[in-house]
Design an enzyme around this catalytic site. Structure first.
Site, PDB file in Angstrom:
ATOM      1  N   ASP A  12      16.343  25.731  27.628  1.00 57.02           N
ATOM      2  CA  ASP A  12      17.229  24.972  26.719  1.00 57.02           C
ATOM      3  C   ASP A  12      17.818  23.732  27.375  1.00 57.02           C
ATOM      4  OD1 ASP A  12      16.882  27.128  24.912  1.00 57.02           O
ATOM      5  OD2 ASP A  12      18.505  28.203  25.886  1.00 57.02           O
ATOM      6  N   LYS A  15      14.217  19.799  27.218  1.00 50.67           N
ATOM      7  CA  LYS A  15      12.895  19.320  27.655  1.00 50.67           C
ATOM      8  C   LYS A  15      12.139  18.647  26.519  1.00 50.67           C
ATOM      9  CE  LYS A  15      11.807  23.480  28.918  1.00 50.67           C
ATOM     10  NZ  LYS A  15      13.103  24.152  28.823  1.00 50.67           N
ATOM     11  N   GLY A  39      11.797  27.380  22.107  1.00 50.94           N
ATOM     12  CA  GLY A  39      12.224  26.637  20.921  1.00 50.94           C
ATOM     13  C   GLY A  39      12.576  25.234  21.331  1.00 50.94           C
ATOM     14  N   HIS A  40      11.704  24.285  21.041  1.00 48.76           N
ATOM     15  CA  HIS A  40      11.944  22.902  21.434  1.00 48.76           C
ATOM     16  C   HIS A  40      12.379  22.097  20.218  1.00 48.76           C
ATOM     17  CE1 HIS A  40       9.170  23.251  25.180  1.00 48.76           C
ATOM     18  NE2 HIS A  40      10.297  23.900  25.291  1.00 48.76           N
ATOM     19  N   GLN A 223      10.879  27.299  28.725  1.00 53.10           N
ATOM     20  CA  GLN A 223      11.913  28.028  29.486  1.00 53.10           C
ATOM     21  C   GLN A 223      12.284  27.227  30.747  1.00 53.10           C
ATOM     22  OE1 GLN A 223       8.944  30.243  28.653  1.00 53.10           O
ATOM     23  NE2 GLN A 223       9.908  30.441  26.685  1.00 53.10           N
TER      24      GLN A 223
HETATM   25  P1  IMP Z   1      11.538  36.863  26.592  1.00 53.09           P
HETATM   26  O1  IMP Z   1      10.876  35.637  27.108  1.00 53.09           O
HETATM   27  O2  IMP Z   1      11.641  36.869  25.090  1.00 53.09           O
HETATM   28  O3  IMP Z   1      10.930  38.102  27.137  1.00 53.09           O
HETATM   29  O4  IMP Z   1      13.061  36.856  27.097  1.00 53.09           O
HETATM   30  C1  IMP Z   1      13.380  36.993  28.479  1.00 53.09           C
HETATM   31  C2  IMP Z   1      14.569  36.121  28.832  1.00 53.09           C
HETATM   32  O5  IMP Z   1      14.192  34.753  28.724  1.00 53.09           O
HETATM   33  C3  IMP Z   1      15.783  36.275  27.918  1.00 53.09           C
HETATM   34  O6  IMP Z   1      16.958  36.074  28.683  1.00 53.09           O
HETATM   35  C4  IMP Z   1      15.612  35.160  26.921  1.00 53.09           C
HETATM   36  O7  IMP Z   1      16.844  34.783  26.339  1.00 53.09           O
HETATM   37  C5  IMP Z   1      15.073  34.090  27.837  1.00 53.09           C
HETATM   38  N1  IMP Z   1      14.289  33.059  27.129  1.00 53.09           N
HETATM   39  C6  IMP Z   1      13.024  33.138  26.683  1.00 53.09           C
HETATM   40  N2  IMP Z   1      12.648  31.973  26.114  1.00 53.09           N
HETATM   41  C7  IMP Z   1      13.690  31.146  26.221  1.00 53.09           C
HETATM   42  C8  IMP Z   1      13.904  29.773  25.850  1.00 53.09           C
HETATM   43  O8  IMP Z   1      13.043  29.083  25.309  1.00 53.09           O
HETATM   44  N3  IMP Z   1      15.136  29.268  26.140  1.00 53.09           N
HETATM   45  C9  IMP Z   1      16.096  29.994  26.783  1.00 53.09           C
HETATM   46  N4  IMP Z   1      15.933  31.252  27.135  1.00 53.09           N
HETATM   47  C10 IMP Z   1      14.736  31.832  26.870  1.00 53.09           C
END
Ligand code: IMP
Length: 423
Positions: A12, A15, A39-40, A223
């Site tokens: 977040d 990017k 989520g971009h 991420q």
């Molecule tokens: P997962 O990727 O859904 O397995 O989540 C694992 C961790 O990564 C959690 O803390 C999510 O909130 C975090 N996470 C996954 N994708 C994003 C993103 O695009 N932005 C921020 N946090 C993310």
């Protein structure tokens, strides 16, 4: 010029906006890891687009967009995303979007397994997006995953999905959770696959040809570094290599193809999900949420907010090989009177200038802060770096100094025009 854009915090960082800015001079935009957990948000004029799996270059004409082998794809989710963008008048042709035949598939039962595991962890939960990302990558590493290429052969795909659904059902039954009907899953996945089929190809030679012919490649990281499976705050991480190296393994382009790595961070820190967050600050969280800022693009969750943490950023610059920083959301701090920058962690018996690996040190880490005066004026209408208040420039210079990398871009608002280039 081939550039990797990578997140330096917990995702977040904004990017999408930097990618969008650099896309103008790129020919090919590549997503190499993660899935629709990302989520971009990209804002152009009055239009706001939230992209999950599609590279941001999809919003431009005449750009090639690649979803590489390192990405995990929820076929039905990707079809929905394509259709949502197409209703806004943006055509997504097979030439504009290429999907690797080696990318792994997220099945509906992966999402349910993700939720089941989170429920079983109770207050130790990771706080995942419940998009099935972890279970899909686990299958990949466990050598029992399904790839896009496997869906080409209907008979093979049917047998594999049936097997995987039966295994998942056995686990879900233990938790009294919804049992999947294999026939329905096969139908959902293969119907979505047919819609995606014209886009699926061996993307590796196409990327190499683009590189060799001098085209500009832009890797859009998803991420951030602290969510990296190796370098992040394990186990509170995602299941892919979010750092610069993941761009290579997730696309088939070698490290020798890369010319620069732009590391994106916010002027402060945010995180969603669970895990350590030493500079988290309730006052700053309330302030930013009060401005309507820092709600998740994928889940709508309010993000925890905190002060800039250069212990994390220093480490992120190291492991990514960052050549220039892009600092976003500077305008979020416009109204604050005094600002804090964390320079080290005091863990009781020693001072850490890099993040620790062990959980007990994280639990004890108390930030050591440096206090800087806020600029207390509006930066959103500033159109060049030179016009920024001197105090803003001092804050950014100090950030660069503490990380050992110069600031190259500054974001003062969500619009394309609000990205300033540091001379
Ligand atoms: P997962 O990727 O859904 O397995 O989540 C694992 C961790 O990564 C959690 O803390 C999510 O909130 C975090 N996470 C996954 N994708 C994003 C993103 O695009 N932005 C921020 N946090 C993310």
């Amino acid at each position: 010029m081939n550039i990797i854009i990578t997140g330096l915090q917990w995702g977040d960082e904004g990017k999408g906006k930097i990618v969008d800015y650099l896309t103008e001079s790129a020919d090919v935009i590549i997503r190499a890891q993660g899935g629709n957990n990302a989520g971009h948000t990209v804002i152009t004029g009055n239009d706001k687009y939230v992209l999950h799996l599609l590279p941001s270059g999809i919003l431009w004409n005449a750009k090639t967009n690649v979803i590489g082998n390192g990405v995990v794809i929820d076929p039905a989710g990707l079809v929905q995303e394509i259709e949502r963008i197409e209703t806004k008048g943006i055509a997504i042709t097979p030439n504009k979007l290429l999907i690797s035949d080696r990318a792994h598939v997220v099945l509906p039962c992966h999402k349910e397994l993700d939720a089941a595991r989170e429920a079983a962890l109770g207050d130790q939960k990771i706080g995942t997006t419940k998009r099935g990302i972890g279970p899909a990558y686990a299958d990949k590493i466990n050598r029992c995953g399904l790839r896009m290429a496997d869906l080409m052969d209907r008979e093979f795909a049917t047998a594999q999905i049936t097997r995987r659904v039966a295994e998942a059902n056995a686990v879900l039954a233990l938790h009294d959770l919804t049992i999947f009907d294999a026939g329905q899953v096969i139908d959902e996945v293969l119907t979505a696959f047919e819609r995606l089929r014209p886009h699926i190809t061996n993307t590796i030679p196409i990327l190499h040809a683009a590189w060799k012919s001098g085209k500009s490649l832009l890797f859009e990281g998803a991420q951030g570094t602290l969510l990296d499976i190796d370098f992040g705050t394990y186990p509170f991480v995602t299941s892919s290599n979010t750092t610069a190296g993941g761009s290579c393994t997730g696309s088939g382009l070698p490290p020798t193809a890369i010319d620069a790595v732009i590391g994106v961070c916010k002027a402060y820190t945010t995180r969603v999900g669970s895990g350590p967050f030493p500079t988290g600050d309730q006052g700053l969280s309330d302030f930013l949420h009060g401005l309507g800022r820092e709600f998740g693009a994928t889940t709508g969750r309010p993000r925890g907010c905190g002060w800039l943490d250069t212990v994390l950023l220093r480490f992120a610059c190291m492991v990514n090989g960052v050549t220039g920083l892009a600092v976003t959301n500077v305008d979020g701090l416009d109204a604050y009177e005094t600002l804090q920058i964390c320079t080290a962690y005091d863990v009781g018996d020693e001072i850490h200038t890099l993040p620790p690996a062990d959980r007990s040190a994280w639990a004890r880490a108390v930030p050591v802060y440096e206090t800087l005066p806020g600029w207390q004026c509006d930066t959103t209408s500033v159109t060049s770096y030179q016009q920024l208040p001197e105090r803003t420039k001092s804050y950014l210079n100090r950030l660069g100094q503490l990380c050992g990398v110069p600031v190259a871009f500054v974001g003062v608002g969500p619009d394309r025009k609000q990205t300033l280039v540091v001379p």
